[in-house]
Scaffold this motif. Structure first.
Motif, PDB file in Angstrom:
ATOM      1  N   THR A  57      10.158  -4.982  -8.261  1.00  0.00           N
ATOM      2  CA  THR A  57      10.217  -3.843  -9.178  1.00  0.00           C
ATOM      3  C   THR A  57      10.348  -2.526  -8.407  1.00  0.00           C
ATOM      4  O   THR A  57      10.108  -2.455  -7.198  1.00  0.00           O
ATOM      5  CB  THR A  57       8.973  -3.787 -10.077  1.00  0.00           C
ATOM      6  N   THR A  58      10.728  -1.487  -9.121  1.00  0.00           N
ATOM      7  CA  THR A  58      10.939  -0.160  -8.536  1.00  0.00           C
ATOM      8  C   THR A  58       9.612   0.534  -8.253  1.00  0.00           C
ATOM      9  O   THR A  58       8.685   0.476  -9.061  1.00  0.00           O
ATOM     10  CB  THR A  58      11.777   0.703  -9.492  1.00  0.00           C
ATOM     11  N   GLY A  59       9.521   1.195  -7.094  1.00  0.00           N
ATOM     12  CA  GLY A  59       8.348   2.003  -6.798  1.00  0.00           C
ATOM     13  C   GLY A  59       8.315   3.243  -7.691  1.00  0.00           C
ATOM     14  O   GLY A  59       9.348   3.747  -8.121  1.00  0.00           O
ATOM     15  N   THR A  60       7.131   3.745  -7.979  1.00  0.00           N
ATOM     16  CA  THR A  60       7.009   4.887  -8.877  1.00  0.00           C
ATOM     17  C   THR A  60       7.142   6.212  -8.119  1.00  0.00           C
ATOM     18  O   THR A  60       7.105   6.263  -6.896  1.00  0.00           O
ATOM     19  CB  THR A  60       5.687   4.853  -9.657  1.00  0.00           C
ATOM     20  N   THR A  61       7.276   7.282  -8.888  1.00  0.00           N
ATOM     21  CA  THR A  61       7.583   8.604  -8.343  1.00  0.00           C
ATOM     22  C   THR A  61       6.333   9.345  -7.886  1.00  0.00           C
ATOM     23  O   THR A  61       5.282   9.290  -8.534  1.00  0.00           O
ATOM     24  CB  THR A  61       8.308   9.436  -9.411  1.00  0.00           C
ATOM     25  N   THR A  62       6.455  10.050  -6.777  1.00  0.00           N
ATOM     26  CA  THR A  62       5.433  10.986  -6.310  1.00  0.00           C
ATOM     27  C   THR A  62       5.813  12.381  -6.797  1.00  0.00           C
ATOM     28  O   THR A  62       6.987  12.764  -6.738  1.00  0.00           O
ATOM     29  CB  THR A  62       5.352  10.967  -4.777  1.00  0.00           C
ATOM     30  N   SER A  63       4.831  13.162  -7.258  1.00  0.00           N
ATOM     31  CA  SER A  63       5.151  14.493  -7.784  1.00  0.00           C
ATOM     32  C   SER A  63       4.005  15.467  -7.560  1.00  0.00           C
ATOM     33  O   SER A  63       2.849  15.068  -7.350  1.00  0.00           O
ATOM     34  CB  SER A  63       5.470  14.419  -9.283  1.00  0.00           C
ATOM     35  N   LEU A  64       4.350  16.750  -7.614  1.00  0.00           N
ATOM     36  CA  LEU A  64       3.376  17.842  -7.595  1.00  0.00           C
ATOM     37  C   LEU A  64       3.611  18.693  -8.831  1.00  0.00           C
ATOM     38  O   LEU A  64       4.747  19.103  -9.090  1.00  0.00           O
ATOM     39  CB  LEU A  64       3.545  18.698  -6.330  1.00  0.00           C
TER      40      LEU A  64
END
Length: 317
Positions: free
Chosen positions: A201-208
């Motif tokens: 599966t796809t890794g999830t997004t990192t965000s600020l």
């Protein structure tokens, strides 16, 4: 290229983009706050403000003119650094109005390996008894059978590496900012004898984000998962499709790099380097599982892939 999946050694590729040439140097602690020297930037990266070499003004010392003499100067700016390996909140200290941020998305999971041929015969519907034509009367396979040696499942595709962004973000002192760190993609399962492996599966997004308004300031997306390896059918199974690398973006521009796609040998894709060494396995794609071999008359299942690495965030000022 002849890949021997059942005996291959999985190696982690090095990150393809060295964004910073020098690691950050630690100094002393002052009043309980971490003090560090400002890191040296590469040619394509943002330049820290306030650390350029200053040419002295004629008639003055240390870059100060006669007009500055007698004035009181405040204490030197304090520089700090925080690292995030899981979701948390960042609150800029008093006097800090901009920060440097480096963020990595999570890696995609590796696909599972395909199963070997059932009964080493490939499960071919045109073979009603589902038997290897090279098998002896007791069901075992001749050691020198080319078909037996080649009826190996395909390896799973390696997951893509997480995307990367590096930029300067204007901030408000003592205001909360949400740091969401991406979670690595899950691995794909190995296929049973005669069956394909499943995709990672796809890794999830990192965000600020600004916590009070949920305004997104930057993102580093995760790499996609690798495809499952194909089952053997009177020949080796096809390898799984490699996952694609994630991407980076920032509201203020900055430097953005895509993660590496998975590799042809089934290993996961790498990611960009930063100012500090990434934790082991962070942001990289998971390795694909090996295909099932042919050392048993009933066939072998493929092995499962590896999870992708979690994201990572460094904030410094």
């Amino acid at each position: 290229m002849n890949l021997k999946h059942q005996s291959a050694t999985i190696r982690r590729p090095r990150g393809h983009s060295r964004v910073l040439l020098a690691s950050i140097a630690a100094a002393a602690a002052l009043t309980g706050q971490l003090i560090v020297l400002a890191p040296a930037a590469s040619a394509d990266g943002p330049k820290p403000a306030g650390h350029q070499n200053v040419k002295p003004v004629d008639g003055g010392k240390h870059g100060h003119s006669e007009h500055d003499k007698g004035k009181k100067h405040g204490p030197p700016a304090v520089h700090g650094l925080r690292q995030f390996t899981s979701d948390n909140t960042f609150t800029p200290p008093p006097g800090v109005t901009s920060v440097f941020v480096q963020a990595w998305g999570a890696g995609g999971g590796g696909g599972g390996g395909g199963g070997s041929a059932r009964n080493n015969g490939g499960g071919n519907p045109n073979n009603p008894n589902n038997q290897n034509p090279n098998a002896s009367a007791d069901g075992t396979v001749e050691a020198d059978s080319a078909a037996a040696r080649n009826n190996t499942g395909g390896h799973g595709g390696g997951g893509g590496g997480g995307g990367f962004t590096w930029c300067v973000i204007p901030v408000t002192p003592l205001t909360d900012y949400g740091v969401d760190v991406g979670t690595g993609g899950a691995n794909g399962l190995g296929g049973a004898p005669g069956a394909n492996g499943t995709a990672g599966t796809t890794g999830t997004t990192t965000s600020l984000t600004v916590a009070s308004t949920n305004t997104v300031l930057l993102t580093a997306t995760g790499g996609t998962g690798g495809g499952g390896g194909g089952a053997a059918d009177r020949g080796p199974g096809d390898p799984g499709t490699p996952g694609l690398g994630g991407s980076g973006s920032c509201s203020s521009g900055g430097v953005n790099h895509s993660g590496d796609p998975g590799n042809a040998d089934g290993t996961g894709g790498g990611t960009a380097d930063g100012i500090v060494e990434l934790p082991a396995g962070a942001a990289v794609g998971g390795d694909g599982g090996r295909g099932g071999g042919t050392n048993r008359a009933i066939g072998n299942s493929g092995s499962r892939g590896k999870d992708g690495g979690d994201g990572y965030v460094v904030i410094y000022w």
